[in-house]
Motif scaffolding. Structure first.
Motif, short mmCIF file in Angstrom:
data_model
loop_
_atom_site.label_atom_id
_atom_site.label_comp_id
_atom_site.label_asym_id
_atom_site.label_seq_id
_atom_site.Cartn_x
_atom_site.Cartn_y
_atom_site.Cartn_z
N PRO A 74 9.20 1.70 0.15
CA PRO A 74 9.14 2.29 1.40
C PRO A 74 10.56 1.98 1.85
CG PRO A 74 6.68 1.49 0.43
CD PRO A 74 8.34 0.95 -0.48
N GLY A 75 10.62 2.73 2.48
CA GLY A 75 12.28 3.26 3.69
C GLY A 75 13.00 3.00 3.31
N HIS B 88 7.44 -3.13 7.76
CA HIS B 88 8.07 -3.94 6.92
C HIS B 88 9.24 -2.69 6.83
CE1 HIS B 88 3.91 -6.54 5.55
NE2 HIS B 88 3.02 -5.78 6.39
N GLU B 89 10.30 -3.32 5.69
CA GLU B 89 11.39 -3.58 5.60
C GLU B 89 11.60 -3.97 4.13
OE1 GLU B 89 15.97 -4.28 6.10
OE2 GLU B 89 14.42 -4.92 7.55
N TYR B 90 11.41 -2.73 3.36
CA TYR B 90 11.33 -2.60 2.10
C TYR B 90 13.20 -3.18 1.70
CZ TYR B 90 6.88 -2.63 1.30
OH TYR B 90 5.28 -3.57 1.78
N GLU B 91 13.77 -3.44 -0.15
CA GLU B 91 15.09 -3.85 -0.82
C GLU B 91 14.57 -3.28 -1.68
OE1 GLU B 91 18.99 -5.91 -1.65
OE2 GLU B 91 17.16 -7.09 -0.18
N LEU B 92 15.33 -1.78 -2.61
CA LEU B 92 15.04 -1.87 -3.70
C LEU B 92 16.16 -2.72 -4.48
CD1 LEU B 92 13.67 -0.57 -6.11
CD2 LEU B 92 15.88 1.60 -5.56
N CYS B 93 15.17 -3.72 -5.68
CA CYS B 93 16.21 -4.57 -6.21
C CYS B 93 16.52 -4.20 -7.78
CB CYS B 93 15.22 -5.72 -7.04
SG CYS B 93 14.28 -6.78 -5.48
N VAL B 94 17.62 -4.74 -7.99
CA VAL B 94 17.80 -3.77 -9.31
C VAL B 94 18.10 -4.01 -10.64
CG1 VAL B 94 18.34 -6.04 -10.55
CG2 VAL B 94 20.30 -4.15 -10.48
N ASP B 95 16.48 -4.85 -10.55
CA ASP B 95 15.31 -4.44 -11.76
C ASP B 95 14.06 -3.67 -11.39
OD1 ASP B 95 13.98 -6.42 -10.45
OD2 ASP B 95 13.57 -7.80 -11.51
N SER C 185 0.77 -1.70 0.35
CA SER C 185 -0.74 0.09 0.30
C SER C 185 0.73 1.34 -0.14
CB SER C 185 -0.95 -0.10 1.11
OG SER C 185 -0.20 -0.31 2.23
N ALA C 186 2.07 1.19 0.62
CA ALA C 186 2.29 1.50 0.04
C ALA C 186 3.38 3.15 -0.62
CB ALA C 186 4.08 2.33 1.78
N VAL C 187 3.16 1.65 -1.52
CA VAL C 187 4.03 1.95 -3.07
C VAL C 187 3.00 2.45 -3.66
CG1 VAL C 187 4.55 0.52 -5.13
CG2 VAL C 187 5.43 -0.10 -3.36
N HIS C 188 2.14 2.12 -3.80
CA HIS C 188 0.47 2.79 -4.60
C HIS C 188 0.10 4.22 -3.70
CE1 HIS C 188 -2.04 -1.21 -4.52
NE2 HIS C 188 -0.92 -1.08 -5.04
#
Length: 1452
Positions: free
Chosen positions: A124-125, A136-143, A67-70
């Motif tokens: 998010p974050g 929630h903990e997120y990681e930005l992936c290379v793609d 939902s944070a991405v939205h």
């Protein structure tokens, strides 16, 4: 296995189609609708090998945005995107509402580091200004996807960054927004990425094509070409060797060495001047070299010359250089193709070793330069007929290793009206030809008007036994004459040898010496016809050496780079399949001919007084051979024999065995003549059925007169192999079509380059793809395949074919000639005496019993002519031996016998009866009347003879006299015997019509084929049978050209009462052979005028038959001759289509042989001919249509900067095209012979109206479909706006490509459906079962993929999204949908609109070709369809369609 492939070549085609279709059809059809990728049907095909793997830009994964991405702009949408959209594999978003504006996954945002990402474009974050979700903990992936670490998600370690610029390698988090808002929010980042890519391109090192290695390549090519042309100029112009070219005498031995002028047609006679005739005869009787006794030469009307050539070191070095350059060009194309994929990082293996190129554009530029130079250079080298001969040095014939034989022949008159465009293009062809002749210094090709030049290079060999040098040309051996320093024909002539030399007892017991035999062998050569044994490999090699396949080879190379290598494979498979099919059909034809020519066996020969067994190939003229049952290998004269029966059906078509006898010692002072000693001659190609069983010199003996190609069989086969096929309109028009297509290709190439407006390095490939489809690869195969299929069907009906191309000619037959006895009528005869008085006359019966040429076979049956056998049996006589018969209890001995002579129309015997010598002569009434004493003839003789003939009676007359002479019986000539006779009476035979004759003639008449009888019988008998058969209508008034009066005028009589009549235009004519020959020699124009109206030719000799057929050939009629006997042999060869009624499976007398000996074979051949020609034209139209549809596709694709997906091209260029093209000719022939003849013109009204009309309809529907797409509201925000065509794998996923593929793709199928209509020549549409199967299969696939979003549709990336994409041909993993909307799914309503357009396109195509084109054919040929009172012409056509086409469907 190879046997089945070779004998069923169409299995190759459909085997390839089936294998090709398996992956794309069978599996998806049983797979159902959408499902998960891990259980996708496509994984079943993962075993398909990938030659060069292209990894997808993004790996498949399913990402659930939190939902944070939205919050990144999506939830602010008033329409609530989250409630309508869904997230797909590859982490992409799709908006299924088809509303505008459309919500998309924004184009990727690339930055130098993650911290440079805008704060609302991160997970998010993961940004200092974004606190994120505390739970929630997120990681930005290379793609660019976000992994929820708290939920256990992790970034894919194999994922790759979608960013292309090295200075901006990091992708920010994916965003979902309206497309216009994406541009507004992130335009700064997009501009920075574009600038980065531009700078990156500018920093790539440039290859200098002016470098030393490149310059060395240019100079090598130019140098080799220049040296080659200088060599040609020096060899042919600047330094020709004096005496290297001299005339060549042609070895042509005719009957009695004369020119058969009697067989010349009326038109040719009319056109020739008297002095030209005299010159021909003078040439034909020209002498031979006086240095060689027994050598005979005669010119056959051609101007032949011989030029000596030899190999030199310089020439071979130049030749090797040319071959090396050609190989290097092909190698460079391969190396540059590999280098392209090195630049694409698909492979690390480079042919060049070190790095030469630094980006793909440089490689492609080098590829294009190599391709264009190689294409022009290779085709430049195809002008010489033999590239090896180009580098031979001219020399005197004494030193020659090769001899170039130049033959100048007259062009065959075709009587075809050339189209205007053909006439306009002829100067262009001539100018190009002359320019190439000048470059190559080719002086031999300086042709005069109306002449055709043929140059054949023959290798000179050395005879190991005699040491003589020779070469073979047209199956003849030519030996070197040291006295004249030229090559002369090696033919042993026995025309001046007296028969007594052969019958000399010392010679008959001694034979040739070994030395003399070796000498003759050196002159005439081995007893073989020098034809190389065909093999499937050599046939394939020969086929692929043709210029069209060189063109195809270079076109295949254009598909190899640019990630289209799979299309190179598909096109190679299609081209190889087509070429192999053509080669297999040609191999089968060559194999049949070779089997006719090849002979193997041994013979017993008298050499040096001993009988020895040698191979038949070592026999020479003059050898004495012991006869045994079996094949006859050479022409021979019989020296001694007791009982000799011969089957001549394979050579002459004669259905009955022939009895042969030895040379008559009474004629020992005469020279041997084939004409005079026919009954004592054995011909090569015949079979001995029975002969004496004596051993050694006590057995049956014969002397060899001719061997090799000089035998009767060799002459026939030489004619077959040197026969110039009838020239159709398409032979001339195909050149024009190719020129038009080339011009069209140039225009379309210009349009493609203009529309793309991209780097021409990429535009060039698109342009070449257009060229490759404008000139379809399968175009040369359509005629061969159609002919081959019809040939196989005829064989199934026991009709053999030695000239398969004759099937096409049969489709245009306009005039059919028939022999009477044994052809239209039964072989058997019903015997009747002339009148009751003659039944009681012993002398009459005695004459009937002895005046015959019958022989007893070993099983006791009578062998000989039917008339002799039936008359003999009616007399209750019995044959004692070859020299006596028993009649009325008394033995009657033969003193002398003469066989029936077709020119004299008589046969005669001298017998000893009651110690008295008596002469009996039997023959036609006309001939007997001239030989009898007039007082012995009854007053009503001629009236009776004519009335009998008028009643259909085959009548002979018999006469006698006492033999009184002071000379020995052996010294008496035939002329002495056949004179001053006393008439005895008539012999009547009733010849019954065959049951099928009337039906066949009736079908031919309804099929608009004019039928004529040519018979050796009385013209009145011929008219009677012609009326019974339907050749002449019963109510017709027939006028007979009966004889020539003393004043030189023709006597014209009425058939009914012999009263004088005039040959007016409204009357049917019948001519005797005498009148025809008179007209032919004295008034050829009148002969032409009367010939068209003559239905019966009577009392014709074999030469008369040939001249009649030749006249109609010269007038431009396509002719057919059907006969059963040896006297028809010449006419069967003279006609365009000859059909022999014979038991011989391998007959060389005619292109077609009916083993059933029924004239129904005539209609079978004509129906198959019309079917084959119609099928060939239909397949031709389809191939042209395929090329036009696809080239238009490619131009439109260039306009939109799009292309189709990989599997689309595979189906369009491979599976659909090959299955439709090769199943179209499978349609069977119509059951009834049509009154129309199929067109042979590819520029005529029928072909052009059909092809152009359907092309216009197809183009119209394509335009309608594109406009329909443009009119859709949902499309307005989903238009394709990319202009980069360099990335071909990313520009096919759009609605423009989907619509064009759906409509134009189905046009490949609907166009074939229109061309499958049989019209008048083939069975109805539904009767072509293989085609119907493919049609419904492809139709079901196309409609299913259009209507339903399924796994099937995802093959073509049609109605597909990222959850259901499948792997492409060039990658091992599925590719994402490469557009902003991540889907190609269309609204359901629009899908049904496309289906409606496809159905309408199909209906209109079929309606146009069936109704409009069919009507055009009828009007063109002047035929009017029958109407009843309730239907118009269109209505009649409609109901014919319903009855023939729809009705057939219910019969399936």
């Amino acid at each position: 296995m190879m046997y089945h492939i070779v004998h069923h070549p169409m299995k190759i085609v459909f085997g390839v189609v089936a294998i090709s279709a398996a992956a794309g059809i069978i599996v998806p059809c049983v797979s159902g609708s959408f499902g998960r990728h891990d259980v996708s049907w496509w994984h079943a095909m993962d075993g398909i090998p990938i030659l060069v793997e292209r990894r997808p830009d993004r790996r498949m994964s399913v990402t659930n945005f939190s939902s944070a991405v939205h919050l990144n702009g999506v939830d602010e949408r008033p329409d609530g995107v989250a409630s309508h959209g869904r997230f797909l594999a590859f982490g992409d978003y799709v908006d299924p509402t088809f509303s505008c504006p459309a919500t998309i996954t924004c184009p990727v945002i690339c930055v130098a580091s993650v911290e440079y990402c805008p704060e609302d474009v991160v997970c998010p974050g993961t940004h200092p200004n974004n606190e994120g979700d505390p739970d929630h903990e997120y990681e930005l992936c290379v793609d660019g996807t976000c992994a929820d670490l708290t939920a256990g998600e992790a970034c894919d370690p194999e994922a790759a960054s979608p960013c292309s610029c090295g200075d901006l390698p990091f992708a920010c988090a994916k965003q979902i927004d309206i497309y216009s808002d994406c541009s507004t929010r992130f335009q700064e980042q997009y501009d920075a990425d574009a600038l980065c890519l531009s700078n990156q391109v500018e920093s790539i090192p440039k290859v200098s094509f002016g470098g030393r290695w490149f310059v060395a390549s240019y100079l090598s090519l130019v140098g080799v070409t220049a040296l080659m042309l200088v060599w040609c100029a020096w060899n042919q112009r600047w330094s020709p060797v004096p005496g290297s070219t001299v005339p060549l005498e042609c070895a042509k031995v005719g009957e009695d060495g004369g020119l058969g002028s009697a067989t010349m047609g009326a038109k040719k006679r009319s056109d020739m001047m008297d002095e030209e005739v005299a010159e021909m005869i003078a040439i034909a009787s020209g002498g031979s070299s006086a240095k060689h006794t027994h050598l005979f030469t005669a010119n056959d009307g051609e101007n032949l010359s011989q030029t000596g050539y030899r190999s030199t070191v310089v020439g071979m070095i130049l030749y090797s250089s040319v071959i090396l350059v050609h190989a290097i060009i092909q190698y460079l194309l391969f190396a540059l193709t590999v280098e392209y994929y090195v630049q694409q990082e698909a492979t690390t293996w480079s042919v060049f070793g070190s790095q030469v190129f630094f980006d793909e554009a440089q490689v492609l530029l080098a590829f294009e330069i190599t391709w264009m130079v190689g294409f022009v250079w290779t085709f430049f080298l195809k002008f010489p007929g033999n590239i090896h001969s180009l580098f031979l040095r001219r020399c005197v014939l004494e030193d020659a290793q090769y001899v170039a034989v130049t033959a100048t022949t007259k062009k065959v008159e075709t009587h075809l009206d050339s189209k205007l465009v053909v006439k306009l293009m002829t100067p262009v062809y001539t100018a190009i030809h002359r320019a190439l002749m000048m470059l190559y210094s080719d002086k031999s090709q300086n042709r005069s008007e109306g002449l055709h030049i043929e140059v054949t290079y023959c290798k000179v060999s050395l005879d190991s036994k005699t040491g003589s040098r020779y070469f073979n040309f047209r199956f003849r051996r030519y030996i070197h004459d040291t006295a004249t320093n030229k090559f002369i024909p090696g033919c042993w002539n026995d025309q001046h040898v007296a028969i007594r030399e052969w019958l000399d007892s010392s010679y008959m017991h001694q034979g040739l010496s070994n030395e003399e035999a070796a000498k003759r062998l050196g002159i005439v050569g081995r007893n073989v016809l020098e034809l190389k044994k065909p093999t499937i490999v050599s046939s394939i090699f020969h086929e692929f050496s043709k210029p069209f396949y060189l063109y195809q080879n270079f076109l295949v190379w254009t598909w190899a780079p640019f990630w289209y290598y799979y299309m190179a494979i598909v096109n190679s498979v299609i081209r190889l399949t087509g070429g192999i099919v053509v080669a297999v059909f040609q191999y089968m034809s060559d194999k049949n001919l070779y089997q006719l020519m090849s002979m193997e066996g041994t013979v017993e020969v008298l050499r040096g007084g001993k009988m020895i067994i040698i191979d038949q190939t070592e026999v020479v003229p003059g050898d004495i051979v012991r006869l045994v049952p079996g094949d006859v290998y050479f022409d021979m004269a019989i020296l001694q024999a007791t009982k000799l029966l011969v089957d001549e059906s394979a050579l002459t078509g004669e259905v009955h065995p022939i009895a042969k006898k030895p040379l008559d010692p009474a004629n020992s002072q005469l020279t041997y003549s084939l004409k005079m000693n026919k009954t004592s001659t054995l011909s090569a190609g015949t079979t001995i059925l029975e002969c004496g069983d004596g051993l050694g010199t006590e057995g049956d003996l014969a002397i060899v007169t001719k061997t090799g190609s000089f035998t009767a069989k060799g002459e026939l086969l030489s004619d077959v192999l040197s026969y110039e096929r009838h020239k159709f309109k398409f032979d001339d028009e195909v050149k024009t079509v190719l020129v038009v297509l080339v011009a069209e290709a140039i225009v379309l190439v210009a349009l493609v380059v203009y529309f793309i407006k991209d780097d021409w390095v990429y535009s060039w490939f698109y342009a070449m793809y257009v060229v490759g489809t404008v000139l379809p690869p399968l175009l040369p195969t359509v005629f061969v395949v159609s002919v081959g299929i019809s040939c196989k069907r005829l064989q199934g009906k026991r009709i053999t074919c030695t000239d398969s191309q004759g099937i096409l000619v049969a489709g245009k037959v306009k005039k059919a000639f028939f022999d009477k006895t044994g052809t239209l009528t039964k072989q058997g005869l019903d015997f009747h005496y002339g009148d009751k008085k003659e039944q009681a006359s012993p002398i009459f019966k005695r004459g009937l019993a002895v005046c015959q040429t019958l022989h007893l076979s070993n099983d006791g049956s009578l062998i000989g002519p039917n008339v002799d056998r039936i008359g003999f049996e009616a007399c209750s006589a019995k044959i004692i031996d070859e020299n006596s018969v028993c009649f009325d209890g008394k033995n009657i001995k033969y003193l002398k016998r003469y066989e029936f002579d077709h020119h004299r129309m008589t046969q005669s015997v001298v017998v000893e009866h009651d110690e008295e010598a008596v002469v009996y002569v039997k023959g036609s009434p006309e001939s007997i009347s001239k030989l009898c004493v007039s007082s012995s003839l009854p007053s009503n003789f001629f009236k009776t003879a004519r009335q009998s003939a008028r009643d259909g009676i085959y009548q002979l007359a018999i006469a006698t006299k006492a033999y009184i002479s002071d000379n020995s019986i052996h010294e008496v000539t035939r002329d002495d015997i056949e004179k001053d006779l006393e008439f005895l009476g008539f012999i009547n035979f009733q010849n019954s019509l065959k049951e099928e004759s009337h039906a066949v003639i009736d079908e031919l008449r309804r099929g608009n084929v004019d039928c004529t009888m040519i018979t050796g019988d009385n013209v009145l008998t011929g008219i009677y049978i012609a009326m019974q058969a339907g050749i002449i209508e019963p109510e017709s008034e027939v006028v007979i050209g009966d004889s020539i009066r003393d004043d030189g005028q023709i006597e014209w009589l009425k058939y009914t009462d012999d009263s004088p009549a005039e040959p007016s235009d409204d009357k049917c004519l019948a001519l005797t052979g005498e009148v025809w020959d008179y007209l032919l020699n004295h008034d050829p124009k009148a002969a032409l005028r009367y010939a068209k109206r003559t239905q019966v030719f009577g009392r014709c000799t074999p030469n008369d038959k040939v001249s009649i057929v030749s006249t109609f050939v010269e007038m431009g009629d396509i002719t057919l001759m059907c006969g059963d006997g040896g006297n028809d042999c010449g006419a069967l060869k003279a006609a365009h289509v000859g059909i022999a009624l014979s038991d011989a499976e391998a007959s060389v007398v005619a292109p077609f042989t009916s083993l059933e000996k029924s004239i129904t074979s005539v209609t079978e051949v004509l129906r198959e001919g019309k079917c084959a020609l119609a099928s060939a034209i239909a397949s031709y139209k389809y191939m042209i249509m395929y090329g036009q549809v696809e080239s238009i596709n490619q131009v439109i694709n260039a306009y939109f900067h799009i292309t189709f997906s990989e599997w689309c091209w595979v189906f369009m260029d491979g599976i659909w095209t090959s299955s439709m093209a090769f199943s179209l000719p499978l349609a069977k022939a119509a059951r009834k012979l049509s009154e129309l003849r199929p067109t042979a013109s590819i520029l005529g009204l029928h072909t052009m109206s059909s092809a152009c009309g359907i092309l216009a309809i197809n183009l119209m529907f394509l335009i309608i479909a594109i406009n329909a797409l443009w009119a859709q509201d949902w499309y307005q925000c989903r238009k394709w706006d990319s202009t980069d065509v360099s990335k071909i794998t990313t520009i096919g996923d759009n609605y423009e490509a989907s619509v064009i593929f759906v409509i134009s793709g189905y046009q490949y199928i609907s166009s074939a459906a229109a061309f499958n209509f049989g019209y008048h020549f083939r069975l109805s549409w539904f009767r072509n079962y293989v085609f119907v199967f493919f049609f419904f299969l492809w139709t079901a696939m196309q409609f299913s993929a259009t209507v339903s979003a399924s796994k099937l549709s995802c093959i073509w990336r049609l109605n597909c999204d990222n959850d259901h994409v499948v792997r492409s041909i060039t990658s091992s993993e599925p590719e994402p949908i490469n557009n902003l909307y991540n889907t190609t799914v269309m609204p359901v309503g629009f899908r049904w609109l496309l289906v409606g357009l496809m159905v309408s396109n199909l209906i209109l195509n079929c309606a146009w070709d069936y109704f409009v084109v069919n009507m055009a054919i009828c009007k063109k040929d002047g035929q009017k369809l029958e109407n009843d009172s309730h239907h118009s012409v269109i209505g009649t056509l409609f109901w014919n369609f319903v009855e023939n086409q729809i009705g057939s469907m219910f019969l399936l």
